[in-house]
Structures are given as structure tokens and as C-alpha cells.
Enzyme design. Structure first.
Site, PDB file in Angstrom:
ATOM      1  N   ASN A  31       0.756  -1.050  -0.026  1.00 52.46           N
ATOM      2  CA  ASN A  31       0.118   0.098  -0.060  1.00 52.46           C
ATOM      3  C   ASN A  31       0.881   1.279   0.036  1.00 52.46           C
ATOM      4  O   ASN A  31       2.049   1.294   0.816  1.00 52.46           O
ATOM      5  CB  ASN A  31      -0.753   0.205   1.249  1.00 52.46           C
ATOM      6  CG  ASN A  31      -1.950   1.020   1.123  1.00 52.46           C
ATOM      7  OD1 ASN A  31      -1.993   2.202   0.880  1.00 52.46           O
ATOM      8  ND2 ASN A  31      -3.210   0.467   1.336  1.00 52.46           N
TER       9      ASN A  31
ATOM     10  N   ASN B 124     -13.315  -4.476   1.578  1.00 52.80           N
ATOM     11  CA  ASN B 124     -14.622  -3.634   1.676  1.00 52.80           C
ATOM     12  C   ASN B 124     -15.226  -3.404   0.398  1.00 52.80           C
ATOM     13  O   ASN B 124     -14.700  -3.070  -0.533  1.00 52.80           O
ATOM     14  CB  ASN B 124     -14.234  -2.222   2.097  1.00 52.80           C
ATOM     15  CG  ASN B 124     -13.740  -2.314   3.598  1.00 52.80           C
ATOM     16  OD1 ASN B 124     -14.169  -3.139   4.583  1.00 52.80           O
ATOM     17  ND2 ASN B 124     -12.610  -1.546   3.785  1.00 52.80           N
TER      18      ASN B 124
ATOM     19  N   HIS C  48     -10.779  -5.813  -5.651  1.00 54.98           N
ATOM     20  CA  HIS C  48      -9.395  -5.827  -4.775  1.00 54.98           C
ATOM     21  C   HIS C  48      -9.827  -6.222  -3.150  1.00 54.98           C
ATOM     22  O   HIS C  48     -10.791  -5.990  -2.864  1.00 54.98           O
ATOM     23  CB  HIS C  48      -8.451  -4.718  -4.934  1.00 54.98           C
ATOM     24  CG  HIS C  48      -9.110  -3.315  -4.372  1.00 54.98           C
ATOM     25  ND1 HIS C  48     -10.137  -2.557  -4.501  1.00 54.98           N
ATOM     26  CD2 HIS C  48      -8.739  -2.841  -3.184  1.00 54.98           C
ATOM     27  CE1 HIS C  48     -10.468  -1.773  -4.134  1.00 54.98           C
ATOM     28  NE2 HIS C  48      -9.431  -1.674  -2.883  1.00 54.98           N
TER      29      HIS C  48
ATOM     30  N   GLU D  88     -26.535   0.561  20.131  1.00 56.03           N
ATOM     31  CA  GLU D  88     -25.565  -0.482  19.730  1.00 56.03           C
ATOM     32  C   GLU D  88     -24.324   0.076  20.312  1.00 56.03           C
ATOM     33  O   GLU D  88     -23.163  -0.635  20.507  1.00 56.03           O
ATOM     34  CB  GLU D  88     -25.540  -0.587  18.367  1.00 56.03           C
ATOM     35  CG  GLU D  88     -26.765  -1.413  17.772  1.00 56.03           C
ATOM     36  CD  GLU D  88     -27.767  -0.537  17.483  1.00 56.03           C
ATOM     37  OE1 GLU D  88     -28.812  -1.098  16.878  1.00 56.03           O
ATOM     38  OE2 GLU D  88     -27.940   0.748  17.863  1.00 56.03           O
TER      39      GLU D  88
END
Length: 346
Positions: A76, A152, A165, A319
Site C-alpha cells: 500500500n 470492503n 481488490h 449499539e
């Protein structure tokens, strides 16, 4: 009144994390007046000269992405973890502690084309992706205690690049999620003499109520303790502790399993179903020499959609301040997924 888990509120226990989730199925009957968003019309070109993940394009770092033909892996350009850097001094202060954090972050491009994904790739191409996942896990696992592979999918999950990816972050430390699982899996194994998740597989195979996909090597279930509306867990029928333990039959069957799962997700609301997914297995690095019999390798899919392609479940309020809560029961979610065709809508 007689308790009915599909109608009455109750708590469900997650033995992996020693947590409870509040299930409130009666709330699913209420009229919806919450936020809706118009689904984005996703028309992704095969090649985009401005997309840094496409072959031959120069990335923001000034590095040119090579003209790759299958999977392509690179470090990255703006990683959250670096392999080298100054370390903080050790502190025993009970309130203010800092520890060293080292690692590396990589990007794995699945295919040179931007307009493809698991459902329109060949089985062999998906097998190649899985083998790259395994290769990266094996290589990084020699140096780092935890190797987290994750994806994601979709802008709703924060993915700004439509090219197919995923990412892999390897770290010198055990992150919170696997650290908690390590404690609870070991505690269960010490008490029962068996891996928790293998016992769980057997129970789900007997019950069949939460199974979405089953084949010779894998099952996909909506976990009994699921938090996200259509959350699923991918589990091996034959015990393996890490991705690197998978044999040829398990790899090929997993490829077909993932193609089917993604198709079922997309078919629910006729969209590219967003989610975060990842894989958990026994720790690596210095822990490779330790007995990790309590660990079972497994995959996790966390999609946010609830009522339509534009209505997502928000983890806010109760939550964030109390505990997880869901309206749709795991059993109903599994039934919805199970009933979807195995091939993606046209």
C-alpha cells in the site's frame, strides 16, 4: 404466552466474543420511516486510465501499476503500518500505555479488468485469487503474529475504488477481535477438549435452520449470534486451523462457495451487495510453534443492508453505548439468503 424466538425479544450469546446481542423480531413489523438513499447506478468501465489499480496507470505515489494479467499484489502506498520506525518507551502506567506497532499493508488486485467480480469470473480465476490469499498469508505469517485479509465491497462500506481488490494488513501484535477470540476459543477447548467452531459446525449441520450453503467441504451459516442483518460465517467441515492448511479440494470448493454466496447476496435486492468480509485463523509468526488446536479457520461477511438496496442498518445509539441489537432473526435472514438463486441476476 409461549415464547417464540421469531416474535419475542430475547438475548443470544456469542461464545466467540463473550458478548450478547439483543434480538427484537417484533420491531420488524413497524412501519419504516427512516433514511433511504437512492442506489448508485454502477456502470464500471473495463479499463479506466485514472484508476490507480488498473494495469499501466501511475498511482498517486508516482509508481506505475504494471500491466498484470491475473492477480497483482503491491505494498500500500499509504499504509497504516510500517515495518520500521521508532518505538515508544515501555510504560507500566495503568492509565496511559503505549506499545510498539509494526507491520505492513498490501493491496491484492483480483483481476486486470475493473468490471468483473466473483460471480462473472471463471471458477479457475477465483481459485487463483484464493491461492494468492494463501500465498500472502503464508509469506507474511512467517514474520508477523497476525495477518488480516479483508475486503470492503461498495461505497457504502467506504470503498472508493470499484476495481476488484482486497487488502491484507500484517501486524506485530494481535488485534482486538482475534485477541478476544483467542481467549474464548482456548477456554472452550480447555473445558471440552474440542474446537468450539467444529462443535458449532456439527450442531448447525444437525439443525439446518441457519445454513445458507452446504457442500462437501464448507458450510455458510447466518450465525446464531449474528449482529448484522444478513451476516454470514464460512466454516470448514474438515478442521483446519489456518488458511495455509487448506488442501486442493477445500480451495476449489471454497471458490465455488464464494461465487454462490456473492450471487445470493446480490440477488436479495438486485444490486452489488455491499459488505466487509475477512478471514480469521490461528495466529502466526512466533505463535506458529505453539499448540493452536483450539482454532478453526473461518470467514466472516458483514453486510449493512436491511430492507432494500438503499436502507442500511446503523450501529448507533444503543449499539454504541450498550450492546448490539437486531430485528431480523438469524433464522429468517438465513431463509432469505437460502432461497436466492445460486446464479446472479442479469
Amino acid at each position: 404466552m409461549t415464547f417464540n424466538p421469531n416474535e419475542h425479544q430475547h438475548l443470544r450469546y456469542n461464545p466467540l466474543k463473550d458478548e450478547w446481542v439483543l434480538v427484537s423480531p417484533h420491531r420488524a413489523l413497524r412501519p419504516w420511516t427512516g433514511q433511504t438513499e437512492k442506489p448508485a447506478v454502477e456502470k464500471v468501465p473495463r479499463f479506466d486510465p485514472s484508476n490507480p489499480l488498473c494495469p499501466g496507470v501511475i498511482r498517486a505515489s508516482g509508481i506505475q501499476t504494471p500491466k498484470y494479467e491475473s492477480t497483482y499484489v503491491f505494498t500500500n502506498d499509504f499504509p497504516a503500518l510500517l515495518e520500521e520506525g521508532p518505538e515508544p518507551e515501555h510504560s507500566d502506567d495503568p492509565l496511559f500505555q503505549t506499545r510498539a506497532a509494526k507491520g505492513t499493508c498490501r493491496v491484492i488486485c483480483y483481476h486486470p479488468h475493473s468490471d468483473v467480480y466473483f460471480t462473472n469470473l471463471s471458477l479457475g480465476q477465483v481459485v487463483d485469487i484464493i491461492r494468492e490469499w494463501i500465498n500472502q498469508t503464508r509469506e507474511l505469517g512467517k514474520r508477523f503474529v497476525w495477518v488480516q485479509l479483508f475486503e470492503n465491497r461498495g461505497a457504502m462500506m467506504g470503498c472508493s475504488n470499484p476495481h476488484p481488490h482486497c487488502q491484507i494488513w500484517a501486524s506485530s501484535f494481535l488485534p482486538n477481535e482475534p485477541r478476544i477470540k483467542e481467549l474464548n476459543l482456548r477456554k472452550y477447548y480447555d473445558k471440552h477438549g474440542r474446537p468450539m467452531l467444529q462443535d458449532y459446525v456439527k450442531r448447525e449441520l444437525q439443525n439446518k435452520e441457519r445454513i445458507v450453503i452446504e457442500n462437501e467441504e464448507w458450510i455458510v451459516v447466518v450465525p446464531y449470534w449474528a449482529v448484522w442483518p444478513f451476516e454470514t460465517m464460512v466454516l470448514p467441515k474438515r478442521q483446519i486451523q489456518r488458511f495455509t492448511d487448506a488442501d486442493g479440494a477445500q480451495i476449489e470448493t471454497l471458490a465455488k462457495t464464494l461465487q454462490t454466496l456473492v450471487a445470493k447476496y446480490d440477488n436479495i435486492f438486485k444490486c452489488n451487495f455491499p459488505y466487509s468480509m475477512g478471514w480469521h485463523g490461528a495466529p502466526t509468526g512466533e505463535k506458529l510453534k505453539e499448540n493452536q488446536a483450539h482454532w478453526t479457520f473461518h470467514g466472516l461477511y458483514y453486510p449493512p443492508l436491511l430492507r432494500s438496496a438503499s436502507v442500511k442498518k446503523f450501529m448507533v445509539g444503543y449499539e454504541m453505548l450498550a450492546q448490539s441489537q437486531r430485528d431480523l432473526t438469524a433464522e429468517k435472514a438465513a431463509a432469505v439468503l437460502r432461497e436466492q438463486p445460486d446464479l446472479r441476476f442479469e
